[in-house]
Scaffold this motif. Structure first.
Motif, PDB file in Angstrom:
ATOM      1  N   GLY A   7     -42.948 107.409   4.183  1.00  0.00           N
ATOM      2  CA  GLY A   7     -43.574 108.407   5.041  1.00  0.00           C
ATOM      3  C   GLY A   7     -44.986 108.059   5.441  1.00  0.00           C
TER       4      GLY A   7
ATOM      5  N   SER B 160     -49.654 110.591  17.541  1.00  0.00           N
ATOM      6  CA  SER B 160     -49.238 109.270  18.019  1.00  0.00           C
ATOM      7  C   SER B 160     -48.384 109.378  19.270  1.00  0.00           C
TER       8      SER B 160
ATOM      9  N   SER C 266     -45.800 106.423   9.296  1.00  0.00           N
ATOM     10  CA  SER C 266     -46.602 107.290  10.169  1.00  0.00           C
ATOM     11  C   SER C 266     -47.940 106.629  10.495  1.00  0.00           C
ATOM     12  N   THR C 267     -48.515 105.962   9.511  1.00  0.00           N
ATOM     13  CA  THR C 267     -49.764 105.250   9.749  1.00  0.00           C
ATOM     14  C   THR C 267     -49.567 104.105  10.735  1.00  0.00           C
TER      15      THR C 267
ATOM     16  N   ILE D   6     -50.154 113.257  12.151  1.00  0.00           N
ATOM     17  CA  ILE D   6     -50.380 111.875  12.594  1.00  0.00           C
ATOM     18  C   ILE D   6     -49.314 111.455  13.597  1.00  0.00           C
ATOM     19  N   LEU D   7     -48.046 111.731  13.281  1.00  0.00           N
ATOM     20  CA  LEU D   7     -46.963 111.332  14.175  1.00  0.00           C
ATOM     21  C   LEU D   7     -47.036 112.081  15.510  1.00  0.00           C
ATOM     22  N   THR D   8     -47.313 113.375  15.455  1.00  0.00           N
ATOM     23  CA  THR D   8     -47.423 114.150  16.688  1.00  0.00           C
ATOM     24  C   THR D   8     -48.543 113.602  17.569  1.00  0.00           C
TER      25      THR D   8
ATOM     26  N   ALA E 176     -48.875 113.707   7.651  1.00  0.00           N
ATOM     27  CA  ALA E 176     -47.994 112.751   8.329  1.00  0.00           C
ATOM     28  C   ALA E 176     -47.419 113.354   9.598  1.00  0.00           C
ATOM     29  N   THR E 177     -47.088 114.634   9.565  1.00  0.00           N
ATOM     30  CA  THR E 177     -46.592 115.311  10.764  1.00  0.00           C
ATOM     31  C   THR E 177     -47.653 115.339  11.851  1.00  0.00           C
TER      32      THR E 177
ATOM     33  N   TRP F 287     -47.504 115.414   3.447  1.00  0.00           N
ATOM     34  CA  TRP F 287     -46.484 115.400   4.491  1.00  0.00           C
ATOM     35  C   TRP F 287     -46.944 116.179   5.718  1.00  0.00           C
TER      36      TRP F 287
ATOM     37  N   SER G 210     -56.137 104.506   6.247  1.00  0.00           N
ATOM     38  CA  SER G 210     -56.437 105.624   7.136  1.00  0.00           C
ATOM     39  C   SER G 210     -57.900 105.686   7.463  1.00  0.00           C
TER      40      SER G 210
ATOM     41  N   PHE H  48     -49.201 105.367  14.348  1.00  0.00           N
ATOM     42  CA  PHE H  48     -50.498 105.796  14.881  1.00  0.00           C
ATOM     43  C   PHE H  48     -51.351 104.592  15.269  1.00  0.00           C
TER      44      PHE H  48
END
Length: 527
Positions: free
Chosen positions: A104, A29, A108-109, A25-27, A22-23, A19, A11, A112
Motif C-alpha cells: 500500500g 496522483s 501509492s508513493t 496520495i492516490l487521489t 494512501a487514499t 491507509w 515521502s 504519486f
C-alpha cells in the motif's frame, strides 16, 4: 521521507503514513495526471496549427516512455533504501514491486512520484516544440528520467544531502520545475530558434509567431490551475495527524499566489501593450506564480502567498521578454515560468517560511522575515544552484548525444511543412495555407477558371465564399514591421482589404477573378 514501521522512507511528510494517507496520495496522483492534458492543450495552443497534433502526441510519449524508465530505475534511484543507498542516490526498489505488507505505502508513493517525474519531462517538450524530430524526442523522454530522479533523492529521501541540510521544497519548485526549466533552456539553446522567429537587423520582439489557438492555451491553463491544487495539497503526503491542516493551508496559499500573479499579467499587458489584454501575459503570470508558491505552499501565510505570486508573475513575464531579446526561442515560455520562477520559489521559502509546529516540515527553522536568520535562505540558494548545474549538465549530455547520433532537429523542409504532416500524416501539403506551411510568401497556385467560380456560387452560399476568400486575402495575422524584409512578405499596409459579398456577387456574375482591384491568393492568372 516516510517514517513508518515498514521503514519505507520515501515521502515529503515527517509523520507516519496511514491507509487514509494512501487514499489521499492516490487521489491527488490521479488529479495530477490530468495536468498532462493541461500541458498538452496549453502547448498545442501556443504553437502553429501545423504542429498541434505533434505536441499532444509528445505529452503521451512522456508518460509512456518516461513512465517506463521511472518504474524501472527512476523510483529506485530517488527513494531506494537498500544497502548502498547514500546521500547522492538511492539503491533499491528497481522495477517497482513488493510483498503484500509493504504494498500500500510503496505503490501509492510510486504513483504519486511518477506523476511528478512525467511532469518534469513534459515541461521540456514545450521549449522543443515545432522543430524536434519525434523519434529523437522519444529517446530523450526515455532517458530524461535520470535528470529528475537524482535531485528528488537529494531533497525528499530521508538520507538525501539537501534534506539533511534542511532544504524545504514541499511540492517541487526545485526538483520538478527548476529541473524542467533548466533542461528547457538547454534544449532551446541546442536546437536554435524556429525558422522565421528572428531576423537580422530587427528586434526580437518585432516578429512573434502567432498562437495557433489561444483558446486552447487558456483551457490548458485552467486544467493546470486545478491540477496544481492536487500537486501542492497532495504533497503534504496525507491527511492524518496534522497533515490535513497543512493541506488546507496549501490550498489557500496556492490560490492566493495565482491570483496575485494573474493580476500582474493583466495589468502589465494593459499598460505595455497599449490597452490590449494578451493571452500569453495572463497565462505565464499565473503559472509563474503557481511555480513560485510550490516550494513553500504549506509554510507561508496567505498574504505572503499573494506577494510571492506577484513577484513570480513579474519574473515570468519579464524573463520571457528578456529571453526573446537575446533570441532564445521558447514557444511556450517554459524557461521563464518553470526555471526562473522555480528558483524564486526556492528562495521565497528562505524569506517567508515560518516554523512548522504541526509536522516539523521546516525541521525547526524559519525564514529571514520570521526571525530565522539567513541559514534557511542560504541552503535554499545552494539547492537551487546545485539542481541548476545538475540539470544543465545532464540534459546537455543527453541532447548533444542524440544530436550527434540520430539527429535532433527536423530538416528545414519538414519544419516548414509541419510535424503533423511529416510525422503523423495528418492533413495534406496542399491543404495548408502558406503561413501554416512556414512559407514567408504566398505560393503560386493554378488559376481558378470561370467554371470553377460559377460552381462555387451554385454549390455554396455567398457567405461561405466570402469567408473562404477572406481567409486567403487577409494573410498576415500579426503586425509586420515596416523595415525592409528578406522573406518577401507583402507589407500589411499594402494588403488588400476585406472582401464583401457584393464584390463577390458582382465579379462572379462578370466572370472576373479580380476583387476590389486585386487578385486573391489562389485566383492568380487568367482563365
Amino acid at each position: 521521507m516516510i517514517s513508518t514501521t515498514m521503514s519505507l522512507t520515501t515521502s515529503k511528510s515527517m509523520g507516519p503514513i496511514t491507509w487514509d494517507d494512501a487514499t489521499w496520495i492516490l487521489t491527488s496522483s490521479f488529479i495530477i495526471f490530468t495536468m498532462q492534458s493541461g500541458f498538452g492543450l496549453l502547448e498545442s495552443g501556443c504553437v502553429s496549427r501545423k504542429n498541434e497534433v505533434n505536441i499532444m502526441f509528445k505529452n503521451a510519449v512522456d508518460v509512456v516512455f518516461g513512465g517506463l524508465t521511472y518504474w524501472a530505475f527512476g523510483f529506485g534511484l530517488s527513494f531506494g533504501n537498500k544497502a548502498g543507498s547514500n546521500p547522492f542516490c538511492g539503491i533499491g526498489y528497481f522495477f517497482v514491486d513488493t510483498a503484500a505488507e509493504e504494498m500500500g505505502i510503496l505503490f501509492s508513493t510510486y504513483v504519486f512520484q511518477l506523476s511528478f517525474a512525467t511532469t518534469a519531462t513534459t515541461i521540456v517538450s514545450g521549449a522543443m516544440a515545432e522543430r524536434t524530430k519525434l523519434l529523437s524526442y522519444i529517446v530523450f523522454s526515455f532517458l530524461n528520467t535520470i535528470c529528475y530522479c537524482i535531485p528528488a533523492h537529494w531533497e525528499w529521501a530521508s538520507n538525501g544531502f539537501l534534506r539533511s541540510l534542511g532544504v524545504v521544497d514541499i511540492a517541487g519548485s526545485g526538483a520538478v520545475h527548476v529541473v524542467g526549466g533548466v533542461s528547457a533552456l538547454v534544449a532551446a539553446f541546442i536546437l536554435k530558434p524556429r525558422k522565421g522567429r528572428f531576423y537580422d537587423g530587427l528586434k526580437a520582439g518585432e516578429n512573434p509567431l502567432p498562437m495557433g489557438n489561444p483558446a486552447n492555451t487558456l483551457i490548458g491553463m485552467f486544467m493546470l490551475w486545478w491540477g496544481w491544487l492536487a500537486f501542492n495539497c497532495g504533497s503534504t503526503f496525507g491527511i492524518s495527524g496534522g497533515k490535513w491542516k497543512l493541506a488546507a493551508k496549501a490550498a489557500i496559499t496556492t490560490l492566493n499566489s495565482s491570483m496575485g500573479g494573474g493580476m500582474v499579467g493583466i495589468f502589465a499587458s494593459y499598460i505595455l501593450l497599449k490597452r490590449k489584454f494578451d493571452v500569453a501575459f495572463l497565462v505565464n503570470s499565473i503559472l509563474g506564480a503557481l511555480v513560485g508558491i510550490t516550494a513553500g505552499c504549506a509554510v507561508v501565510r496567505p498574504w505572503e502567498a499573494v506577494v510571492i505570486g506577484i513577484i513570480g508573475g513579474t519574473l515570468a513575464v519579464g524573463s520571457a521578454h528578456l529571453l526573446s531579446r537575446i533570441k532564445v526561442d521558447d514557444p511556450v515560455g517554459a524557461v521563464a515560468v518553470h526555471g526562473v520562477c522555480g528558483i524564486w520559489g526556492m528562495l521565497s521559502v528562505g524569506l517567508f517560511a515560518a516554523t512548522d509546529t504541526i509536522e516539523n516540515t521546516t525541521q525547526g527553522r524559519s525564514g529571514v522575515f520570521h526571525g530565522g536568520g539567513f541559514y534557511l535562505l542560504g541552503v535554499q540558494l545552494l539547492a537551487a544552484v546545485v539542481i541548476t548545474v545538475w540539470s544543465g549538465v545532464v540534459s546537455a549530455i543527453l541532447l548533444l548525444g542524440i544530436k550527434f547520433t540520430i539527429g535532433l532537429r527536423m530538416t528545414e523542409a519538414e519544419e516548414r511543412l509541419g510535424a503533423d504532416y511529416v510525422e503523423h500524416g495528418v492533413g495534406e501539403e496542399d491543404d495548408l495555407p502558406f503561413y501554416e506551411r512556414g512559407l514567408f510568401s504566398p505560393p503560386r497556385h493554378r488559376p481558378l477558371s470561370s467554371h470553377t467560380i460559377h460552381s462555387m456560387k451554385s454549390n455554396a452560399s455567398i457567405n461561405t465564399i466570402a469567408d473562404s476568400i477572406n481567409d486567403n486575402v487577409n494573410l498576415v495575422k500579426r503586425q509586420r514591421p515596416k523595415a525592409k524584409r528578406f522573406d518577401r512578405v507583402v507589407p500589411i499596409e499594402v494588403m488588400p482589404g476585406e472582401v464583401h459579398e457584393t464584390d463577390i456577387s458582382r465579379n462572379v456574375e462578370n466572370g472576373s477573378n479580380r476583387i476590389n482591384g486585386c487578385t486573391p491568393i489562389g485566383m492568380t492568372g487568367t482563365t
